[in-house]
Design an enzyme around this catalytic site. Structure first.
Site, mmCIF file in Angstrom:
data_model
loop_
_atom_site.group_PDB
_atom_site.id
_atom_site.type_symbol
_atom_site.label_atom_id
_atom_site.label_comp_id
_atom_site.label_asym_id
_atom_site.label_seq_id
_atom_site.Cartn_x
_atom_site.Cartn_y
_atom_site.Cartn_z
ATOM 1 C CD GLU A 102 -2.543 1.329 2.657
ATOM 2 O OE1 GLU A 102 -2.860 2.447 3.084
ATOM 3 O OE2 GLU A 102 -2.804 0.260 3.254
ATOM 4 N NE ARG A 127 -0.394 8.313 5.284
ATOM 5 C CZ ARG A 127 -0.160 7.572 6.370
ATOM 6 N NH1 ARG A 127 0.939 7.803 7.082
ATOM 7 N NH2 ARG A 127 -0.981 6.610 6.722
ATOM 8 C CB THR A 134 -3.768 8.210 2.517
ATOM 9 O OG1 THR A 134 -2.864 7.417 3.303
ATOM 10 C CG2 THR A 134 -4.222 9.373 3.386
ATOM 11 C CE LYS A 150 -6.314 2.204 7.009
ATOM 12 N NZ LYS A 150 -5.481 3.136 6.215
#
Length: 219
Positions: free
Chosen positions: A47, A51, A75, A135
């Site tokens: 993953e 960011r 994210t 998640k």
């Protein structure tokens, strides 16, 4: 050669490995050697979090140059990021939470996705929409293994990838739960090792993480 994003996953993202490395990259040139180290250590699902500005190029590089990797985008918080990530080659999407617009975009992306939840109501809302894999974030702060264990009784159809505050010491306790398929963490990609480009150290940490299961032994 078909793009990575067009290739269907053989199994659920939650079943690829006991741990999904959560990667933050400042330099896209580190993406390929890092991914190769993780794959060599037995962690194919990677993953890459959105960011940093380097993330889309890092996803594109891993998708194009590391055949054993199943690279995803983390994210993900806007529909635009969904489209950008899939175009870059992401084969799954992970969000810290969800809105109707984000969920619609992820559902229409053509790749698996793990919307983030931290409450029973959010889980029920996703189950109503046919989403069964999620998640759980931020895992430790939101109640940890005790909370997930409590959800397993009334909501056994939901499966989770807990992420947030998890390290090798507590990962086996999460993996022992019937509603947990894998955990997400960053302990096998420490910032100092990435900065030093110490790929052999990362491969070793990945190998240890890949061997984790309930009780800390190989799955």
């Amino acid at each position: 050669m078909p793009s990575a994003s067009s290739a269907a996953l053989p199994v659920s993202v939650l079943d690829l490995a006991p741990v999904v490395p959560v990667v933050v990259l400042q330099d896209a040139s580190d993406a390929v050697p890092l991914a190769r180290a993780l794959v060599a250590g037995g962690l194919p699902a990677i993953e890459v979090t959105l960011r940093t500005p380097a993330a889309p190029e890092a996803i594109r590089a891993i998708a194009g140059e590391v055949p054993g990797a199943v690279v995803g985008a983390g994210t993900v918080i806007t529909p635009g990021q969904v489209a950008e990530s899939v175009a870059a080659g992401a084969r799954f999407l992970v969000s810290p939470g969800w809105t109707e617009a984000l969920l619609e975009a992820m559902a229409g992306s053509g790749v698996p996705y793990l919307p983030g939840v931290s409450t029973a109501s959010e889980v029920v809302a996703l189950l109503e929409r046919g989403v069964r894999e999620m998640k759980f974030f931020p895992a430790q702060a939101a109640g940890g293994t005790g909370y997930l264990k409590s959800l397993a009784g009334p909501l056994p159809q939901a499966r989770f990838c807990p992420t947030g505050g998890i390290g090798p010491d507590i990962a086996p306790a999460y993996l022992a739960l019937p509603n947990v398929g894998c955990v997400g963490g960053s302990w096998m990609v420490p910032a100092d090792a990435v900065a030093a480009r110490d790929w052999s150290r990362i491969e070793g940490l990945a190998r240890e993480a890949a061997a984790l299961s309930a009780g800390g032994t190989c799955r």
